[in-house]
Design an enzyme around this catalytic site. Structure first.
Site, PDB file in Angstrom:
ATOM      1  N   LYS A  73       0.297   3.396  -2.879  1.00 34.71           N
ATOM      2  CA  LYS A  73      -0.866   4.286  -3.019  1.00 34.71           C
ATOM      3  C   LYS A  73      -0.439   5.756  -3.007  1.00 34.71           C
ATOM      4  CE  LYS A  73      -4.046   0.840  -1.212  1.00 34.71           C
ATOM      5  NZ  LYS A  73      -4.584   0.171  -0.026  1.00 34.71           N
ATOM      6  N   VAL A  83       1.220  -3.746   3.880  1.00 37.00           N
ATOM      7  CA  VAL A  83       1.167  -5.019   4.604  1.00 37.00           C
ATOM      8  C   VAL A  83       2.407  -5.882   4.370  1.00 37.00           C
ATOM      9  CG1 VAL A  83      -1.335  -5.166   4.808  1.00 37.00           C
ATOM     10  CG2 VAL A  83      -0.193  -6.130   2.795  1.00 37.00           C
ATOM     11  N   TYR A  93      -3.554  -2.063 -10.446  1.00 40.62           N
ATOM     12  CA  TYR A  93      -3.513  -1.760  -9.014  1.00 40.62           C
ATOM     13  C   TYR A  93      -2.655  -2.791  -8.275  1.00 40.62           C
ATOM     14  CZ  TYR A  93      -5.358  -1.753  -4.203  1.00 40.62           C
ATOM     15  OH  TYR A  93      -5.494  -1.750  -2.842  1.00 40.62           O
ATOM     16  N   TYR A 110      -4.003   3.275   7.788  1.00 37.07           N
ATOM     17  CA  TYR A 110      -5.234   2.517   7.993  1.00 37.07           C
ATOM     18  C   TYR A 110      -5.990   3.084   9.192  1.00 37.07           C
ATOM     19  CZ  TYR A 110      -2.584  -0.666   5.025  1.00 37.07           C
ATOM     20  OH  TYR A 110      -1.834  -1.200   4.029  1.00 37.07           O
ATOM     21  N   SER A 170       0.799  -1.240   0.000  1.00 38.67           N
ATOM     22  CA  SER A 170       0.000   0.000   0.000  1.00 38.67           C
ATOM     23  C   SER A 170       0.821   1.273   0.000  1.00 38.67           C
ATOM     24  CB  SER A 170      -0.935   0.025   1.213  1.00 38.67           C
ATOM     25  OG  SER A 170      -1.930  -0.946   1.078  1.00 38.67           O
TER      26      SER A 170
END
Lengths: 307, 307, 307, 307
Positions: free
Chosen positions: C68, C261, C191, C243, C65
């Site tokens: 992102k 993660v 993605y 998160y 992530s």
């Protein structure tokens, strides 16, 4: 078609007894937690006025949420339908009986009169129109049952008040949305007294005979509510009367009914009979485990249900 | 007790017709939006095999979610109960028919087989056990109805597929929880075809006669599902068949039923008759506005309901 | 004020190493589950261009992530602010990273670009404006890092696609609300490739140097985004980058950051340095357990944070 | 780098004044609803002890939720960290400030100390450890501000108590989960008095100077809380201080801050200054519309933010 007899009822109790030990007695207040878990009773009251019973059918227990059907009936005598149904809905909640989530989203209007929030609104309505709502509900119940010895269990009622924070939260939330008219504490006190009514299976079957008889009490001969009101009340019991186990209960038993965490369940076969069972251990939805099984077996053996 | 006659039905339609204009025709796909809003029909099929009808009772329309009861019946023929009820629940959802919130919280197990998620699981089950599920459902329906001319409306089915994103999301979410076994798109295609079945009120009343007759089709004489399965299916229809208007429908009409956004509703009085109504305008819960009113009036005038 | 040195970093790693064994390596795909849990590295890249590092700082891992933030930076180069912020929000979600509940309630607009739904919208935007978005993101990253050997881990990307049902559900739900413009599968494939970028702590610290330097890459000297955009991107990282552990991370570490993660975390002290840590075991919010502890210790020992 | 001057502040007020008329003054109690909507003030208190101000900077107003930062600071003096953070969380709520939904799901532990539920827990903690919590908070505030004339607005406090049902529901819900130790009504009364503190922008900027100065009050020279506690409190303000507009505020303004529905906002640039603005009209998140715009402009014109 087979007939209900004491032998048939005894046999049903014999068959469901092995379920005892597989459920859980309500333990949020000591007065309920100390009830022996092996109590087991069933009583039928036919529209002909006959009592058929087995097991601990004459022993009184705490009817708890079964009282919500009595309070609503009393409210239906005092209020016009639109007065009631603008303050409480008619739909299954799909949530736990004391959830506040839906109540917040739906701006203080409880989904139905059989979840806590809905019953508290009904208690608020009784408070508004009755001078002594607590005594009045007791008198109403005694007459329906034909037994003037029915009492509130003061220990249970007091114990409930000691654990009333969640219900106080529910009442205050409804008040913040303008759906609660009286002081919170006295209304809750009456609400908990109603839950603390002590009645036996035979008492309950007699008391609710009007639901099986188009609104006319078999016990007293009096018209308690109109036939159309009775149909509607039975409809509410069928869709909302068993907490979030209403679908499962309809699926297995197929009768309108109302349960309480004291382990009692009242059910009716319109046109034929009212039934009450009692076994204190509850399933995960909070309904009597062996009681539900007994009603399912009764439905199957009599070949009777509303479906 | 009054009997159902064509005159009584005509009179009922006359009385509910003023409701037309007060609801809203489903408009999420053009093929539904273009249906004239003044269509109005009703048909009864008695357990004696008599058809009584009025209005546009012979005109075919898109049955939409009414098909969910057909698909479930077919699945009940193909699967053991525990195979079905481990993948889909039996409780009212308390949410909109296409909500994903509950589905996420409850880890991919839909509340009941009549919300979209539940019907998609059923479609997935049919896909697994049948070589040609789409044709099989059509044959099954034709036989139940006794009419080999029933067809899928290809324009409706195609149009639904063009607007299938929400249902694809539901299917993928269930697949992420391990509750979906086949490819998503073909299953959805079959699901949308089932919704696109074109049938009239007379067709529907005949087709669902087994629900009023302990599982035996009045039309064909064949036992479609067992009496106990029929009781259970009716129980599910009574608690979950009308989207989040099930409580209101039970309260007013008092019959197990299933509605569709095409404006049709099927309802049954067990032991007596199956009924179908059609009026395209919907109330806020997505059920036919005039159709519900007609069933309520019929229940009151016949003095018949399950309660 | 104390300075960052290799010794200080080594000492920090020594102190946090006992946490290894108390978290949980991500195991939803085999390619992540097999990473040795005792990897531990940290690297700082100062605004002067100095690299300070310790432990496994040069070993590449799956950035997951963290990508992102790269995708969003690329989108900020391609789109006007209002084009981005009308399709994705700027608020903490208060929910798990892959929750669909909020997404349904808020009609397909993800809360922020760092939860899965938001990053998938960003991937959709890149798909719309770029001819070869996957290659372009790789080139962009290689340039930012100054290392042309950075690659996508094909095994990880493929493995993610095999477990893509939940993300497909999210994408289809957004498409049903009109907030997704391309085909779902190719966008998800891109993605997942972005998530499968393999980079080391040193790579990451260099790559994100622009966040600590008002948008200008220390590595290349190029202005990647404007100073005001940089401030805003850092604000989003501070409130939404970890998160549902963003509050805890701000409380303990006090730097804008982004976790993955794979066990990596990137953090920045604006005006001074960018930092990357790596330790595969995660806490209950999905952030690197020892990595967070190392950053907290670094913040305390340097006496530096944004607060 | 540009310096803050009265002229710069006046110019900012001039530029944001056109926003007046585009927001909404809080109207849930009459005492707030009657405040003129065109009040507009700003004050800076630098770490050098200089006051810079413009507009209605000396006029006292109801600080409302800004008091939550004061109460928390006082609790941090009285309790160990683990005592506080086991009863209230540190994460953004992602919900409205008075939502009970999350509170039920998370079993009575509020997400953070700046939503109502969290601040009520803090009030409960003050009640437990202080003999006269209401007077103590007033004294604490007067000392921090260096102004012994600060008072509670009794009309506002009384008016809040008249509309306290929602907060009573929140307190009772927490009590049902064991996260509330005292009687509900007295705690709420203190909570509402804190909200009813009347202070000016200059008062607020001075009072909160410790947040910009590592916990040491610039006004009094006393260490109010430790540097590490100050960092943490600023982190909480940055992620949770602006209701569900915290992300947007960080994005635009880039400073830790706390707002109140009276239209005030306090913000800090650690190491440099504390700032207070006041304009009664609120945006949809409940934060001052023109106040936020003024802080954004100040951040841009000074080139200062934490990012």
């Amino acid at each position: 078609m087979p007939q209900a007899t004491p032998e048939l009822l005894s046999n049903i109790l014999y068959q469901v007894r092995p379920l005892i030990g597989k459920g859980k007695v309500a333990n949020y207040i000591p007065a309920l937690a100390c009830i022996p878990n092996d109590k087991l009773g069933i009583a039928i009251y036919t529209n002909d006025g006959e009592v058929i019973k087995a097991g601990d059918a004459d022993e009184a227990f705490s009817i708890q949420s079964i009282s919500k059907a009595l309070s609503l009936t009393l409210a239906m005598q005092l209020y016009q339908p639109e007065e009631i149904w603008s303050r409480v809905g008619k739909e299954p909640s799909g949530q736990a009986f004391n959830s506040m989530i839906q109540l917040e989203v739906e701006q203080g209007i409880p989904r139905n009169p059989f979840i806590n929030a809905g019953a508290i609104v009904v208690a608020d309505m009784l408070q508004t129109r009755l001078a002594a709502p607590r005594q009045r509900l007791l008198d109403f119940t005694r007459k329906l049952c034909g037994d003037t010895d029915i009492v509130y269990d003061k220990v249970v009622a007091f114990s409930e008040m000691q654990h009333s924070d969640r219900n106080a939260a529910i009442a205050y939330l409804m008040r913040s949305f303008g759906n609660f008219d009286n002081e919170v504490i006295p209304v809750l006190n009456n609400y908990f007294h109603a839950c603390a009514l002590k009645m036996s299976c035979v008492d309950l079957a007699k008391t609710f005979s009007y639901l099986a008889n188009k609104g006319q009490s078999v016990q007293t001969g009096k018209q308690i509510i109109q036939p159309n009101q009775t149909k509607r009340l039975n409809a509410l019991l069928a869709t909302c009367g068993l907490y979030d186990g209403a679908g499962e209960f309809a699926f297995r038993v197929g009768m309108p009914g109302k349960s309480g965490v004291g382990g009692g369940i009242v059910a009716v076969i319109p046109g034929e009979m009212s039934i009450a069972v009692w076994s204190p251990e509850l399933d995960k939805s909070g309904n009597s485990l062996a009681g539900t099984a007994a009603l399912e077996m009764l439905s199957n053996q009599l070949g009777r249900s509303i479906f």
